[in-house]
Design an enzyme around this catalytic site. Sequence first.
Site, PDB file in Angstrom:
ATOM      1  N   GLY A 119     107.690  37.669   8.633  1.00  0.00           N
ATOM      2  CA  GLY A 119     106.992  36.513   8.062  1.00  0.00           C
ATOM      3  C   GLY A 119     105.877  36.057   8.983  1.00  0.00           C
TER       4      GLY A 119
ATOM      5  CG  ASN B  78     108.928  19.860  13.128  1.00  0.00           C
ATOM      6  OD1 ASN B  78     108.406  19.395  14.132  1.00  0.00           O
ATOM      7  ND2 ASN B  78     110.192  20.230  13.098  1.00  0.00           N
TER       8      ASN B  78
ATOM      9  CE  LYS C  87     107.787  22.589   8.646  1.00  0.00           C
ATOM     10  NZ  LYS C  87     108.799  23.473   9.193  1.00  0.00           N
TER      11      LYS C  87
ATOM     12  CB  ALA D 157     109.152  28.888   9.714  1.00  0.00           C
TER      13      ALA D 157
ATOM     14  CG  ASP E 297     110.040  23.597  12.651  1.00  0.00           C
ATOM     15  OD1 ASP E 297     111.111  22.982  12.475  1.00  0.00           O
ATOM     16  OD2 ASP E 297     109.126  23.632  11.818  1.00  0.00           O
TER      17      ASP E 297
HETATM   18  P1  NAP Z   1     105.558  29.663   4.466  1.00  0.00           P
HETATM   19  O1  NAP Z   1     104.579  29.022   5.393  1.00  0.00           O
HETATM   20  O2  NAP Z   1     105.384  29.528   3.016  1.00  0.00           O
HETATM   21  O3  NAP Z   1     105.582  31.230   4.867  1.00  0.00           O
HETATM   22  C1  NAP Z   1     106.363  32.137   4.210  1.00  0.00           C
HETATM   23  C2  NAP Z   1     106.205  33.550   4.802  1.00  0.00           C
HETATM   24  O4  NAP Z   1     107.151  34.375   4.176  1.00  0.00           O
HETATM   25  C3  NAP Z   1     104.837  34.169   4.584  1.00  0.00           C
HETATM   26  O5  NAP Z   1     104.543  35.008   5.670  1.00  0.00           O
HETATM   27  C4  NAP Z   1     105.055  34.973   3.312  1.00  0.00           C
HETATM   28  O6  NAP Z   1     104.268  36.141   3.264  1.00  0.00           O
HETATM   29  C5  NAP Z   1     106.487  35.399   3.453  1.00  0.00           C
HETATM   30  N1  NAP Z   1     107.134  35.538   2.150  1.00  0.00           N
HETATM   31  C6  NAP Z   1     107.258  34.588   1.202  1.00  0.00           C
HETATM   32  N2  NAP Z   1     107.937  35.074   0.145  1.00  0.00           N
HETATM   33  C7  NAP Z   1     108.215  36.359   0.431  1.00  0.00           C
HETATM   34  C8  NAP Z   1     108.885  37.399  -0.271  1.00  0.00           C
HETATM   35  N3  NAP Z   1     109.405  37.204  -1.492  1.00  0.00           N
HETATM   36  N4  NAP Z   1     109.010  38.597   0.326  1.00  0.00           N
HETATM   37  C9  NAP Z   1     108.492  38.799   1.554  1.00  0.00           C
HETATM   38  N5  NAP Z   1     107.843  37.863   2.262  1.00  0.00           N
HETATM   39  C10 NAP Z   1     107.712  36.654   1.715  1.00  0.00           C
HETATM   40  O7  NAP Z   1     107.033  29.152   4.775  1.00  0.00           O
HETATM   41  P2  NAP Z   1     107.595  28.626   6.169  1.00  0.00           P
HETATM   42  O8  NAP Z   1     107.319  27.181   6.337  1.00  0.00           O
HETATM   43  O9  NAP Z   1     107.115  29.567   7.213  1.00  0.00           O
HETATM   44  O10 NAP Z   1     109.190  28.753   5.956  1.00  0.00           O
HETATM   45  C11 NAP Z   1     109.841  30.002   5.926  1.00  0.00           C
HETATM   46  C12 NAP Z   1     111.342  29.790   5.911  1.00  0.00           C
HETATM   47  O11 NAP Z   1     111.789  29.197   7.121  1.00  0.00           O
HETATM   48  C13 NAP Z   1     111.822  28.879   4.780  1.00  0.00           C
HETATM   49  O12 NAP Z   1     112.875  29.488   4.105  1.00  0.00           O
HETATM   50  C14 NAP Z   1     112.342  27.643   5.468  1.00  0.00           C
HETATM   51  O13 NAP Z   1     113.456  27.083   4.822  1.00  0.00           O
HETATM   52  C15 NAP Z   1     112.759  28.209   6.815  1.00  0.00           C
HETATM   53  N6  NAP Z   1     112.730  27.128   7.843  1.00  0.00           N
HETATM   54  C16 NAP Z   1     113.915  26.775   8.391  1.00  0.00           C
HETATM   55  C17 NAP Z   1     113.951  25.763   9.335  1.00  0.00           C
HETATM   56  C18 NAP Z   1     115.260  25.383   9.955  1.00  0.00           C
HETATM   57  O14 NAP Z   1     115.347  24.303  10.546  1.00  0.00           O
HETATM   58  N7  NAP Z   1     116.264  26.224   9.900  1.00  0.00           N
HETATM   59  C19 NAP Z   1     112.781  25.107   9.719  1.00  0.00           C
HETATM   60  C20 NAP Z   1     111.577  25.514   9.137  1.00  0.00           C
HETATM   61  C21 NAP Z   1     111.566  26.538   8.180  1.00  0.00           C
HETATM   62  P3  NAP Z   1     102.722  36.167   2.808  1.00  0.00           P
HETATM   63  O15 NAP Z   1     101.923  35.909   4.041  1.00  0.00           O
HETATM   64  O16 NAP Z   1     102.537  37.519   2.238  1.00  0.00           O
HETATM   65  O17 NAP Z   1     102.586  35.071   1.769  1.00  0.00           O
END
Ligand code: NAP
Length: 481
Positions: free
Chosen positions: A344, A309, A287, A348, A324
């Site tokens: 988080g 996105n 992204k 996202a 998003d």
């Molecule tokens: P990302 O950029 O990889 O960010 C992940 C975040 O979660 C980071 O802040 C990370 O913390 C934290 N994290 C990861 N693993 C963790 C764990 N085991 N315990 C605690 N914190 C953890 O991912 P993203 O793009 O933001 O996506 C996050 C979620 O949103 C995904 O599951 C995705 O499927 C969902 N999403 C859904 C939609 C929808 O349409 N419903 C759209 C977009 C995203 P650190 O900073 O410490 O690494």
Amino acid sequence: MRQQIIPWFLGCTRRSGTVKRIVLCGFRGTGKTEIGKVIASQLHLSFIDTDNLIESRTGRSIPSIFHEDGEERFRAVERDVIATLPEKDIVVSSGGGAVIDPTNIERLRKDSVVVLLIADIDTIEERLARKPRPPLTGLPLREEIAELMERRRQFYYSAADLCIDTSETTADMAAQKILRILQDGTSTLQQRETGMAFFKTGRIPAPGLQALEAMLTSPARDPLTRLMGVAGYPCAHSKSPALFNNLFTRYSLNYHYTWFEDPEIDEIMRVARSLDVKGLSITIPFKQDVIPFLDEVDEHAARHIGAVNTVVFACGSAIGYNTDWLGVRKPLVSLKGAKAVLLGAGGAAAGAAYALTDLDMKVTILNRTPENAKVLAERFGCGWGAWEDFDSIRPDLVVNATPLGMHPDDHSPLSDRQLNREMTVFDLVYTPPETPLIEQARRIGCRTITGTEMFAEQAREQFYLFFGIDVPAEKIKDLVP
Ligand code: NAP
């Protein structure tokens, strides 16, 4: 020429969704009428100019409808005229502003190929100076052209399947170019074979690969079927292909949506451009990484969120958007001004922080790595902290923007005692649809919003950017697999 081209149109039953009409759209002075007449005559089809039809149905000139009844009345008549156009065997020239109305686009797009004609401002000014025109802005001609072209650009791009620049061509030359594309498509066999080799390296399920072979390398392919897809690594879990392909059937669009799975976004963008794809949904981990590969990025995505996105390809440009944040904002409108905790601090979460602050919420971002929460919080004027700080906040709303819940052995990120029935709990994770956090929140009696709701809302906005069609929210939720 007619013998070669006609099979793709009249009565072609090779596959559902094959086009039956050619629709020309674009600004005044781009040559829609002249080019439309040449194409219609070469294909032995009828030609309809919607502006002429409006004049003959009302018995009045367009300048007089504008002058006496105003633009709103003109648009209503135009809508009625477009609604009653024949559904096949015609070439249509649509009025310059018709595409602003999503209902018109939905009707014009049905079983049709929509060709956008563009021209540079000098050419349009020169062509229009010779014709009477209803003033639309009160500005001098050149400024009016510049202003309206910019205002309508996104609508034209969404409405169009093909784009042809008519600045330096005659109507005949432009018509021949369109006819060639209608016959052969926009990519070469070599480009399509290279594209097919790319798809074979991803984890596309067998029926998906067969569909790609049918549209890219089969001698029986329909050259007008256009490709689009979700770009990510991995992205095989994405529900976007099933949803978008359902929408293409529902709206009679000659498109196919697939998975662009590769570790390198530059490779994905190279393949997408060479196959002339209409658009891409961008997912993890691209992204942010996709931004340097774009020609333009819209204000919300670039300046505020820093993540894209949605990429729309049109007239040689790749334009980035973020939907998003709209998917997070829409289900939360009734909670304007609430106290929120956002779990988080990744991509996202950035979209969610933008949506929550746009709704005047008092937001605290909590993250496994608090420094990352701090960086995001400073961008959006939020509080920040570590997960342990949750108990001191007592929020009205909790939004989970971490991937916790995606994997079978994941637990809810919160304990039972941290939730209460007055809270709203929104989990952005949508695979699985029922996450441990959602199950827990339901059990406790909280209002819950699932990731599927966000997915449906953001996909609805994407579909609008890609095609200019406004799908009702309930319909899109029904179509999410
Ligand atoms: P990302 O950029 O990889 O960010 C992940 C975040 O979660 C980071 O802040 C990370 O913390 C934290 N994290 C990861 N693993 C963790 C764990 N085991 N315990 C605690 N914190 C953890 O991912 P993203 O793009 O933001 O996506 C996050 C979620 O949103 C995904 O599951 C995705 O499927 C969902 N999403 C859904 C939609 C929808 O349409 N419903 C759209 C977009 C995203 P650190 O900073 O410490 O690494």
